[in-house]
Design an enzyme around this catalytic site. Structure first.
Site, short mmCIF file in Angstrom:
data_model
loop_
_atom_site.label_atom_id
_atom_site.label_comp_id
_atom_site.label_asym_id
_atom_site.label_seq_id
_atom_site.Cartn_x
_atom_site.Cartn_y
_atom_site.Cartn_z
N LYS A 61 0.84 -1.19 0.00
CA LYS A 61 0.00 0.00 0.00
C LYS A 61 0.88 1.25 0.00
O LYS A 61 1.93 1.27 0.66
CB LYS A 61 -0.91 -0.03 1.24
CG LYS A 61 -1.91 1.11 1.32
CD LYS A 61 -2.79 0.92 2.56
CE LYS A 61 -3.78 2.05 2.73
NZ LYS A 61 -4.64 1.86 3.94
N SER A 136 -9.49 2.01 3.40
CA SER A 136 -8.71 2.77 2.44
C SER A 136 -7.78 1.91 1.60
O SER A 136 -7.20 2.36 0.62
CB SER A 136 -7.87 3.81 3.18
OG SER A 136 -6.97 3.17 4.08
N SER A 160 -9.30 -0.59 7.69
CA SER A 160 -8.88 -0.47 6.30
C SER A 160 -8.10 -1.65 5.74
O SER A 160 -7.68 -1.62 4.58
CB SER A 160 -8.05 0.82 6.11
OG SER A 160 -8.86 1.94 6.33
#
Length: 468
Positions: A61, A136, A160
């Protein structure tokens, strides 16, 4: 041909050990899959052409600092920022020989529940590209689901890792707070942020967790694991006790299809020998969300104050220093970070600190105590991971409160610092439903054993139907 859609990380390691493929072959196969599918899905912000190790690939990420690779946290204000060091988790996966495939899309500064808040546009769900992948960390979850990475790392502040894993049909772990280093992670809310693994099955998640977990001298909040991470075996839940919060039955936000899949999974657990009982979390479900949306924005307003146009990323010139800072932040931050910075700054302001942030921290203490009592005599608390399946892109974009409610079920245990594992447990209207398992502090091994047994019995096909 390497079938990246169905290949698990453990199977990929087996291919390497038997020398049936090389690390370069694996890396190239995933890059080829990314080239064929990522224009539609937009999982990656950037990819790495060359394998950086002799092991299998991994997606990271874009809040994880990577030496020599641009790291933006999905925000224009960090556009062009290239770290000169690796985050501890990046260093550990590289040290284990894993090859970084690229950096995945994220809501800006990890603020969101849909990955629609990225400055570079939304990621799409591989099960239905008209829908969100969750957030997210939707980029990582969607990449694993679509076969564009065998596994990946996300970050979890209020859900998330767990929530996008649920919406994309993957397994995701939010570890016990402090078991994984935050050094080199672009900070959102420091008392909540945790890096966690996403993969196709529980064994892969456990394996990746074993690589990244443990004490880090560069992060004073980390702790040694009390026991080694174990890869789960077995298909029985005999002697296991699972608790369903009484409040779940009254939550109107849970869609009927999600509730039906959850109830069927409880029946599966009983068939495997588990005892399913009830626990009580009244404070958690009444005050968890408002508590989170005071604590997290307050910490975000402090953490994001460093982005002033002087040290990192973008600078927008102004006639004075103050004007330069104002213009940089105005153009660099998107609407969601601005919203949370303003809310957090207000909560920390003189005259309001104790009434808002201080009070929220006291409520958080009650949440911690309540979870400890609820887990007394039980091995795990079980709930749906998300109250809904993946929703259409744009469906909640104009209603921040509706978007925040997506994390209704994941937030309380995050505030309590407890580990949470999400596994796919069925489909509703052709879209994945996730089951959340919440354990005691440092109880990851127990969650892995329960999740693995359920996973075997459920037999969920993690490959999206449209890609089979």
């Amino acid at each position: 041909m390497i079938d990246t859609l169905r290949l698990t990380a453990e199977e990929a390691m087996g291919l390497l050990e038997r020398r049936e493929v090389s690390a370069a072959d694996l890396h190239a196969a995933y890059l080829d899959a990314i080239g064929r599918h990522d224009d539609e899905l937009h999982c990656y912000l950037r990819t790495c052409d060359e394998p950086g190790g002799d092991g299998i690939p991994i997606a990271l990420k874009d809040v994880i600092s990577t030496k020599g690779i641009e790291t933006t946290a999905g925000s224009r204000i960090l556009e062009g920022y290239t770290p000169v060091f690796d985050a501890t988790v990046a260093a550990r996966v590289k040290g284990a020989g894993l090859s970084v495939l690229g950096k995945t899309n994220t809501d800006e500064f990890a603020m969101g529940s849909s990955t629609e808040n990225s400055a570079w546009g939304p990621t799409r769900n591989p099960w239905d590209p008209s829908r969100v992948p969750g957030g997210s960390g939707g980029g990582t979850a969607a990449a694993v689901s679509a076969g564009l990475a065998p596994w990946g790392l996300g970050s979890d502040t209020g859900g998330s890792v767990k929530q996008p894993s649920a919406l994309c049909g993957n397994v995701g772990l939010r570890p016990t707070y402090g078991t994984v280093s935050r050094y080199g992670i672009v900070a959102f809310a420091s008392s909540l942020d945790q890096i966690g693994p996403v993969a196709k099955n529980v064994r892969d998640v456990a394996l990746l967790y074993s690589i990244i977990a443990g004490r880090d001298p560069l992060d004073s909040t980390t702790a040694e694991l009390p026991e080694p991470v174990e890869l789960p075996e077995g298909d029985s839940l005999a002697g296991r006790r699972l608790a369903v919060p009484r409040q779940v039955a009254d939550l109107e936000a849970i869609e009927p299809g999600v509730r039906a899949s959850f109830e069927r999974t409880l029946d599966v657990a009983r068939e495997l020998g588990a005892e399913v009982g009830e626990c009580d979390l009244p404070v958690s479900y009444r005050y968890g969300m408002p508590c989170y949306y005071l604590v997290a924005p307050a910490e975000a307003s402090s953490n994001l104050a460093r982005y002033d146009g002087v040290r990192y990323g973008v600078r927008v010139d102004g006639a004075t220093f103050g004007e330069m800072v104002d213009r940089t932040r105005d153009e660099g931050f998107g609407p969601e970070p601005k919203r949370r910075i303003m809310l957090g700054t207000y909560a920390l302001a003189a005259g309001y600190y104790d009434a808002f942030y201080g009070q929220a921290q006291r409520v958080r203490t009650l949440l911690i105590r309540e979870h400890r009592e609820a887990l007394d005599g039980f091995d795990a608390i079980v709930t749906p991971t998300s109250p809904t399946v993946a929703f259409p892109i744009g469906d909640k974009a104009a209603d921040p409160l509706a978007m925040y409610a997506c994390d209704l079920l994941t937030i309380p245990s995050c505030l309590a610092g407890l580990p949470g594992l999400s596994i796919p447990c069925g489909l509703s209207d052709g879209l994945p439903v996730g089951l959340q398992l919440i354990g005691r502090q440092f109880g990851e091994n127990g969650l892995f054993r329960i999740g693995h047994a359920l996973e075997q019995a459920i037999g969920f096909d993690t490959v999206p139907e449209r890609l089979r």
